[in-house]
Design an enzyme around this catalytic site. Structure first.
Site, mmCIF file in Angstrom:
data_model
loop_
_atom_site.group_PDB
_atom_site.id
_atom_site.type_symbol
_atom_site.label_atom_id
_atom_site.label_comp_id
_atom_site.label_asym_id
_atom_site.label_seq_id
_atom_site.Cartn_x
_atom_site.Cartn_y
_atom_site.Cartn_z
ATOM 1 N N HIS A 291 0.864 -1.179 0.000
ATOM 2 C CA HIS A 291 0.000 0.000 0.000
ATOM 3 C C HIS A 291 0.900 1.228 0.000
ATOM 4 O O HIS A 291 1.702 1.414 0.910
ATOM 5 C CB HIS A 291 -0.881 -0.036 1.259
ATOM 6 C CG HIS A 291 -1.895 1.056 1.338
ATOM 7 N ND1 HIS A 291 -3.228 0.871 1.043
ATOM 8 C CD2 HIS A 291 -1.783 2.351 1.702
ATOM 9 C CE1 HIS A 291 -3.887 2.002 1.221
ATOM 10 N NE2 HIS A 291 -3.029 2.915 1.622
ATOM 11 N N HIS A 334 -1.347 2.747 11.728
ATOM 12 C CA HIS A 334 -0.323 3.744 11.457
ATOM 13 C C HIS A 334 -0.158 4.723 12.605
ATOM 14 O O HIS A 334 -1.108 5.091 13.271
ATOM 15 C CB HIS A 334 -0.761 4.526 10.193
ATOM 16 C CG HIS A 334 0.256 5.454 9.649
ATOM 17 N ND1 HIS A 334 1.552 5.101 9.386
ATOM 18 C CD2 HIS A 334 0.164 6.769 9.301
ATOM 19 C CE1 HIS A 334 2.205 6.132 8.899
ATOM 20 N NE2 HIS A 334 1.391 7.163 8.849
ATOM 21 N N GLU A 340 -2.989 14.632 10.840
ATOM 22 C CA GLU A 340 -3.833 14.293 9.704
ATOM 23 C C GLU A 340 -5.287 14.651 9.996
ATOM 24 O O GLU A 340 -5.937 14.006 10.827
ATOM 25 C CB GLU A 340 -3.728 12.795 9.383
ATOM 26 C CG GLU A 340 -2.311 12.334 9.046
ATOM 27 C CD GLU A 340 -2.228 10.844 8.777
ATOM 28 O OE1 GLU A 340 -3.293 10.195 8.701
ATOM 29 O OE2 GLU A 340 -1.121 10.325 8.645
ATOM 30 N N HIS A 364 -6.297 12.892 13.495
ATOM 31 C CA HIS A 364 -5.367 11.953 14.106
ATOM 32 C C HIS A 364 -4.059 12.708 14.296
ATOM 33 O O HIS A 364 -3.374 13.048 13.335
ATOM 34 C CB HIS A 364 -5.188 10.715 13.226
ATOM 35 C CG HIS A 364 -6.478 9.989 12.985
ATOM 36 N ND1 HIS A 364 -6.862 9.531 11.746
ATOM 37 C CD2 HIS A 364 -7.487 9.671 13.835
ATOM 38 C CE1 HIS A 364 -8.045 8.943 11.837
ATOM 39 N NE2 HIS A 364 -8.439 9.018 13.102
ATOM 40 N N HIS A 370 -3.939 5.115 14.390
ATOM 41 C CA HIS A 370 -5.216 5.096 13.692
ATOM 42 C C HIS A 370 -5.150 4.077 12.564
ATOM 43 O O HIS A 370 -4.077 3.562 12.237
ATOM 44 C CB HIS A 370 -5.589 6.482 13.157
ATOM 45 C CG HIS A 370 -4.514 7.111 12.309
ATOM 46 N ND1 HIS A 370 -3.397 7.713 12.834
ATOM 47 C CD2 HIS A 370 -4.401 7.246 10.960
ATOM 48 C CE1 HIS A 370 -2.643 8.192 11.859
ATOM 49 N NE2 HIS A 370 -3.233 7.909 10.712
#
Length: 442
Positions: A291, A334, A340, A364, A370
């Site tokens: 990803h 993460h 963010e 976050h 998160h």
């Protein structure tokens, strides 16, 4: 509503004049002794005079009356627009907000400026280093008034309701799934056509620009040709008590003048407002495994003085194909050194299809963990991997910043939209650990 035309491009030198006054742009020089049509020449500078040519930003405006002709500024009430980051204690928790409430016009008429609310931010506009994240929720057009942000740039993301933005450079209609940037010092007024809501990313001390492409090469992400700049449009209108609202050092001030500020007959330069349609974004994605970092979805960035570190990035998660093999495809769990903030323009975000709603948001903070909720994890851990469309009919976005952002009192208390059960979406996650697991032979 008048039909609009645009010049296209990003970061280049533009020139435009209202077709009602052909030849309004002076030829051969910026500031002639007498301008065509008896206009005043006025320069708007968005950078230091001595910046390198590649980063030097300025435009010349040829207007009926200069902007200096106004009464003194006086302080006005800021309501929920603030730069006070110490109103409440810091909160490192994962935070999520339900859709922010739009006031009903039958109860109270609220225009764009009155509908501004600061959610979080960091830094200081006086030292020209920092950001603010705001939401706007309004129901009424601005009348005989305009707004000027002396602190920084506004990146405006409409979520509900189109807006007609009149600027000194001309007019722009901006709809949900489009964005616009009004750069520092530019005066603008916002007309709405009903209940209207959106998000704003404000940056101090830097301007938004296209991210470098590096190994991607010459093409990809947001293409310069898709950024649109308004064509010159003027009104020669005398108004008793026209109000200029100025955001300066985090406070609001107002002054009066007796004419419309949208009296620019012609302009040229590279410091302009602009808009962009998010559907034009050329997505780069994984086509083998794993990803990729969300930085591959960056539309615009405001760089800091540290190479590779942004004051703020504007990142989107548009419809695309997911084709990676042997991969948990949604965003991974993460923690990182960036803040963010996510918003949702429409649809359902893939990692949290319930709870995260259009017109709401989430934050976050730096090093706060998160990731996908339990339902997303279980479904995507067992699904048969095949090429599939991701985020069809959806547009989520992220304001990402290297600043550790403080949430305002309005965001934590006054708005009453904080989802206090957000943490519960991860509580059902269970252990799948099997100490007897062994790899299967290929």
């Amino acid at each position: 509503m008048a039909s609009l035309t645009y010049l296209s491009g990003f970061g280049n030198e533009f020139a435009s004049e209202d077709p009602r006054c052909p030849g309004a742009l002076p030829e051969g020089q910026n500031n002639p002794q007498v301008c065509p049509y008896g206009l005043y020449a006025e320069q708007l500078s968005g950078s230091a005079f001595t910046c390198p040519r590649s980063s030097n930003k300025r435009s010349w405006l040829y207007r009926i009356l200069p902007s200096v002709r106004h009464k003194p500024f006086t302080a006005m009430k800021c309501e929920d627009l603030t730069e006070s980051w110490n109103e409440v204690d810091p909160d490192p928790n994962q935070l999520r907000w339900l859709p922010f409430i739009i006031p009903k016009a039958s109860e109270k008429k609220v225009d764009f400026v009155a509908g501004l609310h600061t959610l979080c931010g960091a830094g200081d506009s006086k030292s020209r280093n920092g950001i603010g994240i705001h939401v706007y929720a309004c129901n009424t057009s601005m009348t005989d008034s305009c707004f000027q942000n002396s602190d920084g740039d506004f990146l405006i993301v409409p979520q509900q309701g189109e807006v007609l933005i009149t600027t000194e450079f001309g007019k722009m209609t901006v709809e949900p799934n489009e964005i616009c940037v009004i750069q520092q010092g530019m005066r603008f007024a916002v007309n709405v056509f009903g209940e209207t809501r959106g998000y704003i990313l404000e940056v101090y001390g830097a301007h938004f620009e296209l991210p470098d492409l590096g190994p991607i090469g010459a093409n990809g992400l947001a293409n310069p040709r898709d950024f649109l700049t308004p064509v010159a449009w003027y009104e020669d209108r005398r108004v008793e008590g026209y109000t200029i609202i100025n955001k300066y050092q985090g406070k609001l001030f107002s002054c009066q003048q007796d004419f419309s500020p949208f009296n620019v007959v012609a302009w040229h330069g590279n410091y302009t407002p602009y808009k962009y349609n998010l559907e034009n974004f050329m997505v780069i994605n994984c086509v083998a495994f794993d990803h990729a970092d969300p930085s591959i979805f960056t539309v615009l960035t405001a760089k800091s003085t540290r190479p590779g570190v942004a004051i703020a990035d504007f990142v989107i998660f548009p419809p695309r194909w997911g084709v990676a093999d042997h991969t948990f495809r949604p965003p991974y769990y993460h923690r990182n050194c960036m803040s963010e903030f996510m918003g949702l323009i429409k649809g359902h975000y893939e990692a949290k299809e319930e709870g995260f709603q259009p017109g709401g948001g989430s934050l976050h903070s730096i090093m706060t963990p998160h990731g996908p909720d339990e339902d997303c994890f279980e479904k995507n851990s067992t699904t048969v991997l095949k090429p599939e469309r991701v985020a069809e009919g959806t547009m989520a976005f992220m304001f990402e910043s290297s600043f550790s952002m403080a949430v305002t009192k309005w965001g934590l208390q006054t708005c009453q939209r904080l989802d206090k059960n957000y943490y519960k979406c991860w509580e059902p996650l269970k252990s799948h650990f099997n100490p007897n697991w062994r790899p299967t032979s290929k």
